[in-house]
Design a protein around this motif. Structure first.
Motif, PDB file in Angstrom:
ATOM      1  N   THR B 301       0.865  -1.167   0.051  1.00  0.00           N
ATOM      2  CA  THR B 301       0.076   0.162   0.172  1.00  0.00           C
ATOM      3  C   THR B 301       0.890   1.222   0.121  1.00  0.00           C
ATOM      4  N   VAL B 302       0.490   2.294  -0.550  1.00  0.00           N
ATOM      5  CA  VAL B 302       1.141   3.493  -0.778  1.00  0.00           C
ATOM      6  C   VAL B 302       0.346   4.814  -0.414  1.00  0.00           C
ATOM      7  N   PHE B 303       0.523   5.634   0.683  1.00  0.00           N
ATOM      8  CA  PHE B 303      -0.285   6.604   1.066  1.00  0.00           C
ATOM      9  C   PHE B 303       0.163   8.017   0.738  1.00  0.00           C
ATOM     10  N   VAL B 304      -0.769   8.965   0.303  1.00  0.00           N
ATOM     11  CA  VAL B 304      -0.380  10.154   0.127  1.00  0.00           C
ATOM     12  C   VAL B 304      -1.289  10.956   0.875  1.00  0.00           C
ATOM     13  N   CYS B 305      -0.938  12.271   1.627  1.00  0.00           N
ATOM     14  CA  CYS B 305      -2.032  13.028   2.242  1.00  0.00           C
ATOM     15  C   CYS B 305      -1.579  14.052   2.559  1.00  0.00           C
ATOM     16  N   ASN B 306      -2.194  15.029   3.026  1.00  0.00           N
ATOM     17  CA  ASN B 306      -1.869  16.371   3.356  1.00  0.00           C
ATOM     18  C   ASN B 306      -1.235  16.025   5.060  1.00  0.00           C
ATOM     19  N   PRO B 356       7.132  11.142   1.877  1.00  0.00           N
ATOM     20  CA  PRO B 356       7.530  12.385   2.650  1.00  0.00           C
ATOM     21  C   PRO B 356       6.544  13.540   2.637  1.00  0.00           C
ATOM     22  N   CYS B 357       6.603  14.139   4.020  1.00  0.00           N
ATOM     23  CA  CYS B 357       5.822  15.649   3.735  1.00  0.00           C
ATOM     24  C   CYS B 357       6.972  16.489   3.585  1.00  0.00           C
ATOM     25  N   ALA B 364       2.520  15.114   1.927  1.00  0.00           N
ATOM     26  CA  ALA B 364       2.905  13.981   1.053  1.00  0.00           C
ATOM     27  C   ALA B 364       2.184  13.911  -0.143  1.00  0.00           C
ATOM     28  N   ASP B 365       0.952  14.557  -0.031  1.00  0.00           N
ATOM     29  CA  ASP B 365       0.173  14.860  -1.284  1.00  0.00           C
ATOM     30  C   ASP B 365       0.716  15.819  -2.292  1.00  0.00           C
ATOM     31  N   ALA B 366       1.470  16.651  -1.678  1.00  0.00           N
ATOM     32  CA  ALA B 366       2.246  17.524  -2.776  1.00  0.00           C
ATOM     33  C   ALA B 366       3.611  16.806  -3.089  1.00  0.00           C
ATOM     34  N   ALA B 367       3.921  16.139  -2.336  1.00  0.00           N
ATOM     35  CA  ALA B 367       5.307  15.252  -2.837  1.00  0.00           C
ATOM     36  C   ALA B 367       4.769  14.277  -3.877  1.00  0.00           C
ATOM     37  N   ILE B 614      11.745  10.616  -4.897  1.00  0.00           N
ATOM     38  CA  ILE B 614      10.869  11.523  -4.378  1.00  0.00           C
ATOM     39  C   ILE B 614      11.509  12.213  -3.027  1.00  0.00           C
ATOM     40  N   GLU B 615      12.161  11.164  -2.313  1.00  0.00           N
ATOM     41  CA  GLU B 615      12.722  11.524  -0.956  1.00  0.00           C
ATOM     42  C   GLU B 615      14.012  12.536  -1.087  1.00  0.00           C
ATOM     43  N   GLU B 616      14.604  12.171  -2.088  1.00  0.00           N
ATOM     44  CA  GLU B 616      15.665  13.180  -2.631  1.00  0.00           C
ATOM     45  C   GLU B 616      15.234  14.581  -3.034  1.00  0.00           C
ATOM     46  N   THR B 617      14.323  14.304  -3.885  1.00  0.00           N
ATOM     47  CA  THR B 617      13.613  15.591  -4.408  1.00  0.00           C
ATOM     48  C   THR B 617      12.978  16.651  -3.231  1.00  0.00           C
TER      49      THR B 617
END
Lengths: 679, 679
Positions: B301-306, B356-357, B364-367, B614-617
């Motif tokens: 599972t992968v999660f993105v969220c504010n 990551p946030c 994390a949603d913006a990431a 994305i972690e590096e970004t």
């Protein structure tokens, strides 16, 4: 220009020159001196206490002036008033170097304290626990450089303690933000770092400086009892110990009956897993209450157990351990969250370490014995025997270590013995038989008097005499053999053959009356022919296992013998050798190691390097499987007889005269010969 | 002696000479050609299908004879009969090289398949999931060399797949022994290996060759809705998507009211955590049922969220996110067991990855949007706007990426608007106002007809016209501005000023009647002065955020604009620019990216390297905090006006004529001027 002052630390002898004004703690760190500190030199934790020496030190070639260190300062004054500083002590982070000085680091200020183990011979225990406290000051959040509180905590640990990388379980992470704010950005964290993970784990966090201590549980999960020791992770001290019956007993007395229960009942393994985990939680709660500590302070657990207990503890079906080739699900050590074992009586983020198993029949308990007894560091060839339902046997010295397990059955634990019982008050544990009169006397657990003491009945109290425990039956059989009541083949003579009315007929064989209280409505306690056979089978298995390892090693004698386990602590080496349970060795070279498995668990709890060591040791041990070695059967058969102890042990023959002939169950010719010789 | 046959693989172009009889799969592996295999060349999995080419290949300088590969063999025959092999295909593990040959690896046989993303411009999606299947043959246990089944499994993985080190959670370990025996020592395992852990994790094990597939859930946990995509981990295909309302809405409509709920109610955060986790389980169950797969097959599972949703999902109190300095508990990505999030509708050992946030307000949603839209790979300077209750704004190109969040409030979502409602059937979503007649026409969600269609009432159906959604209010205000109903300061003119009876008095201000069904007992839908003010505040905040990033970057225009999010998908770029929501850009350079956050989640699900990326970004992104930048307030105030769009957009001025004067609420002098110009 004069040289910087010379600072000499004792007992390490490390020395170096430091500029005037250097704190003692700083000098110690730069020299690699083992001086503790939790607060990182902030004058809070008082762990860095040192004792400066004054006067002349010819050995070190210095004379220390009274003003060699800076004066007593306000921080020390406050600490002394609040908690008291021992006479002559200074705080290493406050006192600064002014002139040449000799500084002693007392044992309690050393991180890697050496702990004296009472029973230890192989090596001292050195404290180096996986979980330690760190006091840190964390940077406040900054909107210009947003980063999580955890990331700033990580940075503080890196900068202030050189700890790289921290993993935080979610429930611990959830405590971080309130703790940081409550502690005004100063917190104490408990970090777990073992020999395998590159990253440390955050176990707990407290606002400000945490005054408390961290504890661990060393647990020996046996088939019959579960024993746990609550241990202080700073000094290895055992605060409280407790044992409970393994509740799995209701599913089967011995290991194989529990494996059978699992085979026959779907979900049976899960029932047994739940039972033992519940018992562990009960033990943990009890120990924490006894020691008056919070369960939260228990941050580590270490487990040792035989392979079946190991699998049931972990929630693995032990069914494969009940049949050849006895395959373990996993043989290596495990490092887990204690929560994975449903442990609730400890810190929610506490860790669990389970020692490796050596083989399908030689478990993590045997590995713990090896860790405690260190056969691989012994110059002498040592045989270590841990007797239970299965005997684990280890043979080795610095050149090589071998291990096997032998199926002794439960006779040594008092099971399958007609009057057998567990070691509990009322159980006969010591037996002597007069070789002339053939009259016995004995002692029971819970009473110091012998049975021939006039006050014995009063002293033995309410429980009286209830049965025979494992060590008692061994002594009884050995004494019967020594008195000539039993012949070398293991047969009990008749009253006529032995000349004592205590030998009574029982079916087609005979039994020896050890205690007869039937007149008063009490028990009749006898040693039957069946009991002798059970002991013969058990001792043959044990002896054959030891012999097999000796064959593998190419020796026919060992330098010393260690009897491990609770049973080994109570057994009389003399009687064990009369029976031929263990190979011949000088009596003074036979030692009881007590609960060596439990000691091994405590070592692994207190020293993380010991975990790496035992894992490596176990990998290197030569595993011998008795079930597939033809010579095991040969040794087993050959060991069935009860040997002629007077040959092997001249010192024993002084007290006992052993017959060298066998009884003929049918006639009394042999009995006559025996009587003649003894006359 | 002739040379070994030449083997050329397409599309890679990799080539090498191999002895006659070399299997094609072996040749591919030695050359590093991306040819898939689950069974390791045992003719079971059919993943290594290739298409040999025959005839002349001038480009490669070879001619391939019909007998370049070995003949069709029994394994291929059986596979073809059982499941069918496409015309011209061979199994790479069965066909062996005989003569020079050109071999094409079709896309579906490549491990790192390229997947075409419909909306993608920046880069294609490459499959490289963290969890893969491995078929292995494990050595049987041997009493002479006892080792756990897990250790022999590890050895097999090392020898057969070059996978080093495997961790097995206890519940998976408990499945291993039965699976190995049921599969006759052949099993298929699902292994998870991410970009951070050195060791792989055992997720599941099946006896023999497992025919099934593995799936993952990509989840976007929004404040209002939770959306999940069930994705095939072999090819990235979305099997099913579903969304549910975030049940936390009952604790507060917007983020700040949920943070307040947590502040005011002890345990309130735990309630909200439990609510969203329950919703996730419901979604997972629904998606598995819809796609007719077992929940066990969902292994990741992968999660993105504010940030607030992020904390509540993880069980962290979001209270710090409600006040400066908006400190996150942790800002970095997390890799967890899905069970730590109480996810039960997936494989019990499934993993969860949380992006990551970026900062306390940029989640994390913006990431995920950044991962999907790849601003750091754009040659053009791109502005990405994800509008919600907070707008996340990203500005960047290959040289540098900046991000901020801007507190737009919920007006863009239809909240705090007098006739506002969520985007649902009956909500006005498109608006046009004739600049001559000032008469509106509109469309509602769920109906394709415009409101001036004679059949509109019939077509709009039972829901009819119920309110205005976010995109509808933007179009309404922009059209009102374009038609001159609203002046540059944002004031609605009176009926006299505007010349239309649709402008009605409402207290001391005016409102514009968009829809009046009161005669039939229906609603009166107006745009009030308050609505205009709410939209002005929201759009000023959005615009000011974008301008702040442009200032930081030292530019006053951007090359292109991407509107992300569900709202961005429905918004009309033209109207957004009339309102001044977004900076000026050519209309054809404004694009909707749809659910870019969800796409980012899917990319992270399907490609483990994307997680590292994305972690590096995120680490490199310049974070700009609007709350403490004085210029944000300046831009905010300056952006309050509704600009004179005709200057910025000549193409817009062809259709709309914009007044450049302000109404005076008290008099009608300005109104007169306006009318004069428009006349």
């Amino acid at each position: 220009m004069t040289a910087d002052p010379l600072v000499i630390f004792t007992p390490s002898g490390k020395r170096g020159r430091f500029p005037v004004g250097t704190p003692v703690l700083t000098a110690a760190r730069q020299l690699g001196v083992d001086l503790d500190s939790v607060c990182g030199g902030r004058g809070i934790c008082s762990k860095c206490q040192v004792t400066p020496g004054y006067g002349s030190f010819p050995k070190h070639g210095v004379t220390v002036a009274p003003d060699a260190l800076s004066g007593w300062n306000a921080v020390e004054e406050r600490y002394d008033q609040k908690r008291g500083l021992k006479e002559g002590r200074r705080l290493g982070c406050q006192a600064t170097v002014q002139r040449d000085v000799v500084i002693d680091v007392p044992p309690e200020s050393q991180v890697h304290k050496q702990v004296v183990r009472k029973a230890a011979t192989a090596h001292e225990m050195v404290m180096d626990p996986a979980t330690r406290l760190y006091y840190i000051e964390v940077a406040e959040p900054d909107m210009h450089e947003p980063s999580g509180d955890l990331q700033r905590l990580e940075r503080a640990l890196r900068e202030q303690w050189q700890v790289e990388g921290v993993e935080a379980p979610l429930p611990v992470l959830s405590k971080l933000q309130p703790a940081l704010r409550k502690g005004d950005w100063k917190v104490t964290v408990a970090l777990y770092k073992d020999h395998r993970d590159a990253r440390a784990r955050l176990i707990d966090v407290w606002p400000g400086f945490f005054e408390g201590r961290l504890y661990g549980l060393a647990v020996d999960v046996g088939s019959t009892t579960v024993a746990a020791h609550l241990t202080d992770l700073r000094n290895g001290q055992v605060l409280a110990s407790a044992g409970v019956m393994n509740p799995q007993i209701r599913f089967g007395e011995d290991l194989m009956s529990r494996v059978s229960y699992s085979m026959m009942n779907p979900g049976g393994d899960a029932e047994m897993t739940a039972a033992v985990r519940a018992a562990l939680n009960g033990l943990g709660t009890e120990l924490a209450a006894e020691a008056e500590i919070e369960p939260r302070a228990i941050v580590e657990t270490v487990f040792v157990c035989n392979p079946v207990m190991h699998h049931l503890l972990l929630g693995l079906d032990p069914v494969e351990l009940g049949q050849a080739p006895f395959a373990l699900a996993t043989s290596e050590s495990l490092s887990l969250a204690a929560a994975e074992l449903d442990l609730t009586a400890v810190n929610p983020a506490a860790r669990a370490y389970i020692l490796p198993c050596i083989a399908g029949h030689v478990g993590a308990d045997a590995a713990a014995v090896a860790l405690s007894e260190q056969p691989g560091r012994s110059e002498e060839l040592v045989l270590i025997v841990d007797v239970g339902t299965n005997a684990e046997i280890i043979l080795g010295d610095t050149s090589r270590v071998l291990a096997c397990s032998s199926p002794t059955g439960p006779a040594f634990e008092g099971a399958q013995i007609s009057s057998g019982q567990r070691a509990a008050p009322g159980a006969i544990e010591k037996v002597e038989i007069d070789p002339k009169t053939m009259e016995p006397r004995f002692r029971v657990i819970g009473c110091d008097a012998w049975s021939d003491d006039p006050d014995f009945a009063t002293l033995a109290g309410v429980s009286g005499v209830t049965g025979i425990c494992g060590s008692g039956i061994i002594e009884a059989v050995a004494e019967m053999r020594a008195a000539g009541i039993v012949d070398p083949s293991g047969l009990i003579g008749s009253a006529e053959q032995t000349g004592t009315p205590r030998c009574i007929a029982e079916g087609r064989t005979h039994a020896y009356v050890l205690h007869d209280a039937t007149a008063k409505g009490g028990p009749l306690i006898t040693v039957t022919q069946g009991d002798i056979r059970a002991i013969q089978l058990a001792k043959s298995a044990l002896y054959a296992g030891a012999r097999l390892l000796m064959d593998e090693r190419g020796v026919d004698r060992v330098d010393r013998i260690v009897l491990a386990g609770a049973f080994g602590a109570h057994i009389s080496p003399k009687h064990a050798m009369i029976l031929g349970m263990i190979p011949d060795a000088p009596l003074d070279k036979v030692r009881s190691a007590g609960n060596a498995a439990g000691t091994g668990a405590r070592i692994a709890l207190c020293n993380v390097a010991a975990r790496a060591e035992i894992e490596e040791t176990v990998r290197k041990i030569t595993k011998v499987e008795t079930a597939i070695e033809p010579r095991f059967q040969e040794h087993f058969v050959a060991a069935n007889a009860l040997p002629h102890a007077s040959d092997a042990f001249p010192e024993l023959s002084k007290v006992v005269t052993l017959p060298d002939v066998a009884f003929n169950t049918g006639g009394d010719r042999e009995g006559g010969r025996r009587r003649r010789r003894r006359g």
